[in-house]
Write a protein that holds these residues in place. Structure first.
Motif, PDB file in Angstrom:
ATOM      1  N   LYS A  26     -23.151 -12.361   5.316  1.00 21.29           N
ATOM      2  CA  LYS A  26     -23.158 -13.051   6.612  1.00 21.29           C
ATOM      3  C   LYS A  26     -21.745 -13.478   6.985  1.00 21.29           C
ATOM      4  N   ASN A  47     -28.298 -13.439   7.206  1.00 23.28           N
ATOM      5  CA  ASN A  47     -29.097 -14.596   7.633  1.00 23.28           C
ATOM      6  C   ASN A  47     -29.519 -14.578   9.096  1.00 23.28           C
ATOM      7  N   SER A 189     -23.916 -18.325  -5.455  1.00 21.25           N
ATOM      8  CA  SER A 189     -22.610 -18.369  -6.124  1.00 21.25           C
ATOM      9  C   SER A 189     -22.475 -19.539  -7.098  1.00 21.25           C
ATOM     10  N   SER A 207     -20.026 -16.104  -1.440  1.00 19.42           N
ATOM     11  CA  SER A 207     -18.636 -16.551  -1.517  1.00 19.42           C
ATOM     12  C   SER A 207     -17.904 -16.118  -2.785  1.00 19.42           C
ATOM     13  N   ARG A 213     -16.716 -18.810   3.239  1.00 14.72           N
ATOM     14  CA  ARG A 213     -16.935 -18.557   4.672  1.00 14.72           C
ATOM     15  C   ARG A 213     -16.281 -19.653   5.491  1.00 14.72           C
TER      16      ARG A 213
HETATM   17  C1  LIG Z   1     -25.586 -17.967   2.385  1.00 13.39           C
HETATM   18  C2  LIG Z   1     -26.725 -17.806   1.455  1.00 13.39           C
HETATM   19  C3  LIG Z   1     -26.529 -17.382   0.136  1.00 13.39           C
HETATM   20  C4  LIG Z   1     -25.161 -17.103  -0.478  1.00 13.39           C
HETATM   21  O1  LIG Z   1     -24.449 -18.286  -0.641  1.00 13.39           O
HETATM   22  P1  LIG Z   1     -23.079 -18.321  -1.497  1.00 13.39           P
HETATM   23  O2  LIG Z   1     -22.971 -19.732  -1.897  1.00 13.39           O
HETATM   24  O3  LIG Z   1     -22.006 -17.870  -0.594  1.00 13.39           O
HETATM   25  O4  LIG Z   1     -23.264 -17.417  -2.657  1.00 13.39           O
HETATM   26  C5  LIG Z   1     -27.647 -17.182  -0.660  1.00 13.39           C
HETATM   27  N1  LIG Z   1     -28.893 -17.424  -0.212  1.00 13.39           N
HETATM   28  C6  LIG Z   1     -29.123 -17.848   1.044  1.00 13.39           C
HETATM   29  C7  LIG Z   1     -30.522 -18.081   1.474  1.00 13.39           C
HETATM   30  C8  LIG Z   1     -28.049 -18.070   1.904  1.00 13.39           C
HETATM   31  O5  LIG Z   1     -28.286 -18.515   3.142  1.00 13.39           O
END
Ligand SMILES: *Cc1c(COP(=O)(O)O)cnc(C)c1O
Length: 214
Positions: A26, A47, A189, A207, A213
């Motif tokens: 995303k 997302n 992450s 991330s 992000r």
């Molecule tokens: C954004 C998101 C992630 C990934 O998050 P990171 O902390 O960047 O790894 C995983 N699952 C969902 C549901 C998310 O919205």
């Protein structure tokens, strides 16, 4: 911007073949997604419906797109042809709509039911009562395949809290699904290592691979 290739390769090694790595792309550009694709990555998570559609239309069609955000019923129809796994089915109403729209197309979409495991009210998901109701009515959803569960732990430094939530999700999973073909999507992450210890079979990582992000 480019990907953290070393981190990505070490992650893959660490996860091995038992845990599916979904790269959460995303807000990331087509270029960086392709950079990861060139490393062999095929599972990507998004997302937002519009963003997924824009990317799916132009990127290689052997990418498996996972939808992991909150999905509005009125967007279900648009997304079904493009998505491999909808991980964020968080209400009976949404499930009914996906089942209805899936009835109009040839392929059976695969789904995960999102369970609310975090302390925060803001996170979406079913409680166990709602899950039970869906499972008891499973035969009514013949146009989709319910593959397993997804959950997001509380955003906290308290590892015990996170571990307790993952343990709980795993126990709910084991009640209704088998480890041989069921999918248990937990871990991001910041907490994927804990999630894997607690039995996750699919992690969603953004991330760590792509950088923070904005
Ligand atoms: C954004 C998101 C992630 C990934 O998050 P990171 O902390 O960047 O790894 C995983 N699952 C969902 C549901 C998310 O919205």
């Amino acid at each position: 911007m480019s990907i953290n290739k070393d981190k990505y390769l070490s992650l893959r090694k660490e996860l091995g073949s038992k845990v599916v790595l979904v790269a959460v792309s995303k807000t990331k550009s087509l270029e960086v997604i392709l950079e990861l694709y060139d490393q062999g990555q095929r599972d990507f998570g998004e997302n937002y419906v519009q963003e997924l559609l824009e990317k799916a239309r132009v990127l290689p069609n052997d990418i498996k797109w996972h939808f992991i955000g909150h999905l509005q019923s009125n967007k279900v129809k648009q997304i079904i042809p493009f998505v491999q796994l909808i991980q964020s089915v968080d209400s009976l109403k949404l499930l009914e709509e996906i089942n209805k729209q899936a009835g109009k197309v040839q392929r059976k979409p695969e789904l995960l039911l999102q369970i609310h495991i975090a302390e925060e009210e803001t996170k979406f998901g079913l409680d166990e009562g709602e899950l039970e109701e869906i499972i008891s009515r499973r035969s009514q959803f013949g146009n989709v395949i319910i593959r397993g569960l997804m959950g997001m732990a509380t955003f906290t430094d308290n590892l015990e809290t996170i571990q307790r939530e993952f343990k709980y999700l795993r126990s709910v999973f084991e009640k209704y699904f088998t480890s041989s073909d069921g999918l248990l999507s937990m871990g991001m992450s910041s907490d994927y290592d804990l999630a894997v210890k607690e039995g996750s079979t699919m992690v969603r990582i953004g991330s760590l691979i792509f950088g923070e992000r904005n």
